[in-house]
Design a protein around this motif. Structure first.
Motif, mmCIF file in Angstrom:
data_model
loop_
_atom_site.group_PDB
_atom_site.id
_atom_site.type_symbol
_atom_site.label_atom_id
_atom_site.label_comp_id
_atom_site.label_asym_id
_atom_site.label_seq_id
_atom_site.Cartn_x
_atom_site.Cartn_y
_atom_site.Cartn_z
ATOM 1 N N PHE A 118 59.872 -73.646 20.566
ATOM 2 C CA PHE A 118 58.457 -73.343 20.336
ATOM 3 C C PHE A 118 57.579 -74.475 20.876
ATOM 4 C CE2 PHE A 118 54.728 -74.236 17.723
ATOM 5 C CZ PHE A 118 53.983 -73.085 17.926
ATOM 6 N N ASP A 119 57.865 -75.711 20.448
ATOM 7 C CA ASP A 119 57.050 -76.863 20.843
ATOM 8 C C ASP A 119 57.035 -77.060 22.358
ATOM 9 O OD1 ASP A 119 56.263 -77.562 18.244
ATOM 10 O OD2 ASP A 119 57.995 -78.866 17.951
ATOM 11 N N GLU A 120 58.211 -77.000 22.961
ATOM 12 C CA GLU A 120 58.318 -77.243 24.410
ATOM 13 C C GLU A 120 57.615 -76.161 25.229
ATOM 14 O OE1 GLU A 120 59.957 -79.687 26.420
ATOM 15 O OE2 GLU A 120 59.901 -80.873 24.572
ATOM 16 N N THR A 121 57.799 -74.907 24.855
ATOM 17 C CA THR A 121 57.162 -73.841 25.631
ATOM 18 C C THR A 121 55.648 -73.832 25.408
ATOM 19 O OG1 THR A 121 57.660 -72.164 23.945
ATOM 20 C CG2 THR A 121 59.238 -72.404 25.765
ATOM 21 N N TYR A 122 55.232 -74.200 24.199
ATOM 22 C CA TYR A 122 53.797 -74.318 23.940
ATOM 23 C C TYR A 122 53.206 -75.393 24.846
ATOM 24 C CZ TYR A 122 49.410 -74.382 21.343
ATOM 25 O OH TYR A 122 48.083 -74.280 20.993
ATOM 26 N N ARG A 123 53.861 -76.556 24.891
ATOM 27 C CA ARG A 123 53.388 -77.663 25.726
ATOM 28 C C ARG A 123 53.386 -77.288 27.212
ATOM 29 N NH1 ARG A 123 57.011 -81.069 23.332
ATOM 30 N NH2 ARG A 123 56.234 -81.417 21.278
ATOM 31 N N LEU A 124 54.429 -76.588 27.645
ATOM 32 C CA LEU A 124 54.491 -76.178 29.056
ATOM 33 C C LEU A 124 53.264 -75.359 29.445
ATOM 34 C CD1 LEU A 124 58.165 -75.140 29.917
ATOM 35 C CD2 LEU A 124 56.706 -76.705 31.203
ATOM 36 N N LEU A 125 52.879 -74.428 28.583
ATOM 37 C CA LEU A 125 51.707 -73.608 28.891
ATOM 38 C C LEU A 125 50.404 -74.400 28.783
ATOM 39 C CD1 LEU A 125 52.489 -70.115 27.321
ATOM 40 C CD2 LEU A 125 52.558 -70.783 29.713
ATOM 41 N N GLU A 126 50.342 -75.342 27.855
ATOM 42 C CA GLU A 126 49.142 -76.161 27.708
ATOM 43 C C GLU A 126 48.919 -77.053 28.925
ATOM 44 O OE1 GLU A 126 46.588 -76.465 25.136
ATOM 45 O OE2 GLU A 126 47.463 -74.460 24.989
ATOM 46 N N HIS A 127 49.995 -77.608 29.461
ATOM 47 C CA HIS A 127 49.891 -78.548 30.582
ATOM 48 C C HIS A 127 49.924 -77.870 31.947
ATOM 49 C CE1 HIS A 127 49.976 -81.822 27.812
ATOM 50 N NE2 HIS A 127 51.200 -81.555 27.396
ATOM 51 N N ASN A 128 50.301 -76.614 31.986
ATOM 52 C CA ASN A 128 50.406 -75.862 33.242
ATOM 53 C C ASN A 128 49.696 -74.529 33.060
ATOM 54 O OD1 ASN A 128 52.447 -77.666 34.740
ATOM 55 N ND2 ASN A 128 53.457 -77.274 32.793
ATOM 56 N N ARG A 129 48.390 -74.552 33.175
ATOM 57 C CA ARG A 129 47.565 -73.383 32.865
ATOM 58 C C ARG A 129 47.905 -72.138 33.680
ATOM 59 N NH1 ARG A 129 45.150 -73.514 28.014
ATOM 60 N NH2 ARG A 129 44.446 -75.605 27.585
ATOM 61 N N GLY A 130 48.457 -72.311 34.864
ATOM 62 C CA GLY A 130 48.795 -71.158 35.694
ATOM 63 C C GLY A 130 50.133 -70.533 35.356
ATOM 64 N N LEU A 131 50.935 -71.208 34.541
ATOM 65 C CA LEU A 131 52.267 -70.698 34.219
ATOM 66 C C LEU A 131 52.227 -69.361 33.492
ATOM 67 C CD1 LEU A 131 55.339 -71.036 34.228
ATOM 68 C CD2 LEU A 131 55.106 -72.506 32.197
ATOM 69 N N ALA A 132 51.259 -69.173 32.611
ATOM 70 C CA ALA A 132 51.159 -67.905 31.872
ATOM 71 C C ALA A 132 51.021 -66.728 32.839
ATOM 72 C CB ALA A 132 49.985 -67.944 30.899
ATOM 73 N N ASP A 133 50.168 -66.871 33.837
ATOM 74 C CA ASP A 133 49.987 -65.821 34.840
ATOM 75 C C ASP A 133 51.291 -65.573 35.593
ATOM 76 O OD1 ASP A 133 48.473 -63.972 36.491
ATOM 77 O OD2 ASP A 133 48.522 -65.528 38.045
ATOM 78 N N CYS A 134 51.981 -66.647 35.959
ATOM 79 C CA CYS A 134 53.253 -66.517 36.684
ATOM 80 C C CYS A 134 54.291 -65.784 35.840
ATOM 81 C CB CYS A 134 53.774 -67.893 37.095
ATOM 82 S SG CYS A 134 52.723 -68.738 38.294
ATOM 83 N N LEU A 135 54.365 -66.115 34.552
ATOM 84 C CA LEU A 135 55.328 -65.448 33.662
ATOM 85 C C LEU A 135 55.012 -63.962 33.525
ATOM 86 C CD1 LEU A 135 55.653 -68.187 30.918
ATOM 87 C CD2 LEU A 135 57.510 -67.369 32.377
ATOM 88 N N ARG A 136 53.738 -63.633 33.387
ATOM 89 C CA ARG A 136 53.351 -62.219 33.260
ATOM 90 C C ARG A 136 53.708 -61.429 34.524
ATOM 91 N NH1 ARG A 136 48.460 -64.552 30.936
ATOM 92 N NH2 ARG A 136 48.634 -64.410 28.682
ATOM 93 N N VAL A 137 53.432 -62.020 35.675
ATOM 94 C CA VAL A 137 53.749 -61.357 36.940
ATOM 95 C C VAL A 137 55.247 -61.153 37.056
ATOM 96 C CG1 VAL A 137 53.793 -61.691 39.455
ATOM 97 C CG2 VAL A 137 51.673 -62.075 38.169
ATOM 98 N N LEU A 138 56.001 -62.175 36.725
ATOM 99 C CA LEU A 138 57.459 -62.082 36.798
ATOM 100 C C LEU A 138 57.984 -61.010 35.840
ATOM 101 C CD1 LEU A 138 59.937 -63.329 38.146
ATOM 102 C CD2 LEU A 138 59.974 -65.034 36.339
ATOM 103 N N GLU A 139 57.441 -60.966 34.631
ATOM 104 C CA GLU A 139 57.880 -59.965 33.650
ATOM 105 C C GLU A 139 57.561 -58.544 34.133
ATOM 106 O OE1 GLU A 139 57.660 -59.297 28.853
ATOM 107 O OE2 GLU A 139 55.930 -60.207 29.829
ATOM 108 N N GLN A 140 56.417 -58.360 34.776
ATOM 109 C CA GLN A 140 56.017 -57.033 35.240
ATOM 110 C C GLN A 140 56.726 -56.607 36.525
ATOM 111 O OE1 GLN A 140 51.804 -57.456 35.675
ATOM 112 N NE2 GLN A 140 51.411 -57.429 33.479
ATOM 113 N N LYS A 141 56.802 -57.517 37.483
ATOM 114 C CA LYS A 141 57.303 -57.139 38.812
ATOM 115 C C LYS A 141 58.789 -57.413 39.021
ATOM 116 C CE LYS A 141 52.863 -57.606 41.039
ATOM 117 N NZ LYS A 141 52.239 -57.661 42.330
#
Length: 199
Positions: free
Chosen positions: A96-119
């Motif tokens: 939880f802590d690590e993935t939360y931090r990853l998204l906080e420090h890498n604002r574009g990662l959320a978009d990348c994860l969503r695209v990967l999950e969809q496509k």
């Protein structure tokens, strides 16, 4: 997706992944162009397509590298002398802590994860199967030590993985503040431990 190739990239391939990582993780998939990555890496667009046939392949490589680094941190963080319950609890909370931090420090990662999950849902699932592996190891060792009483360790790992999904990259699922989400995560971990511990 060939994770071993991604992690052992050298020379121009490493330069390309580094430039792609910087762009995708800061801007996201939609706002990043291959030409921008070409400029930042010093590699021509034609040569980039020799490494990765599409922008989607390139973002898959970047996300895979991030997830593999995450798994390595999770695997090395648990004390192998601790009980399986303590290791499982620490693993899930640290995830939880690590993935939360990853998204906080890498604002574009959320978009990348969503695209990967969809496509590329099969690649998305494969990455999270990697995250499940250390949990499977903890559950298996708890079974061997008779601390847990599990018939199907792989199935239990899948169930725990599903039950804790909202705490893996939690900002994708909730806009609640960190402390509230963490408190929920701790509560779910307690329920998970009650379900797996030997009675």
């Amino acid at each position: 997706m060939f994770i071993a190739e991604i992690l052992t990239a050298k020379g121009r391939a490493a330069d390309l992944l580094s430039a792609a990582r910087d762009a995708f993780l800061s801007q996201g998939y939609k706002k990043t162009s291959v030409s921008e990555i070409a400029d930042a890496s010093g590699i021509s667009m034609a040569h980039i397509y020799n490494f990765y046939p599409s922008k989607l392949e390139l973002v898959c490589a970047v996300v895979a590298a991030e997830v593999v680094k995450l798994v390595a941190r999770l695997e090395t963080a648990t004390d192998t002398n601790a009980s399986a319950s303590a290791r499982l609890s620490k693993f899930l909370l640290m995830e939880f802590d690590e993935t939360y931090r990853l998204l906080e420090h890498n604002r574009g990662l959320a978009d990348c994860l969503r695209v990967l999950e969809q496509k590329r849902p099969e690649d998305f699932e494969e990455l999270f199967r990697l995250v499940r592996q250390p949990m499977h190891t903890i559950l298996h060792s708890g079974n061997l030590a008779e601390e847990f009483d599990l018939r199907e360790v792989s199935q239990v790992a899948r169930h725990i993985h599903a039950a804790t999904m909202k705490f893996r990259f939690p900002q994708l699922y909730s806009h609640e503040p960190y402390d509230i989400q963490r408190k929920e995560c701790v509560g779910v971990i307690k329920l998970v431990l009650r379900g797996v511990e030997h009675r």
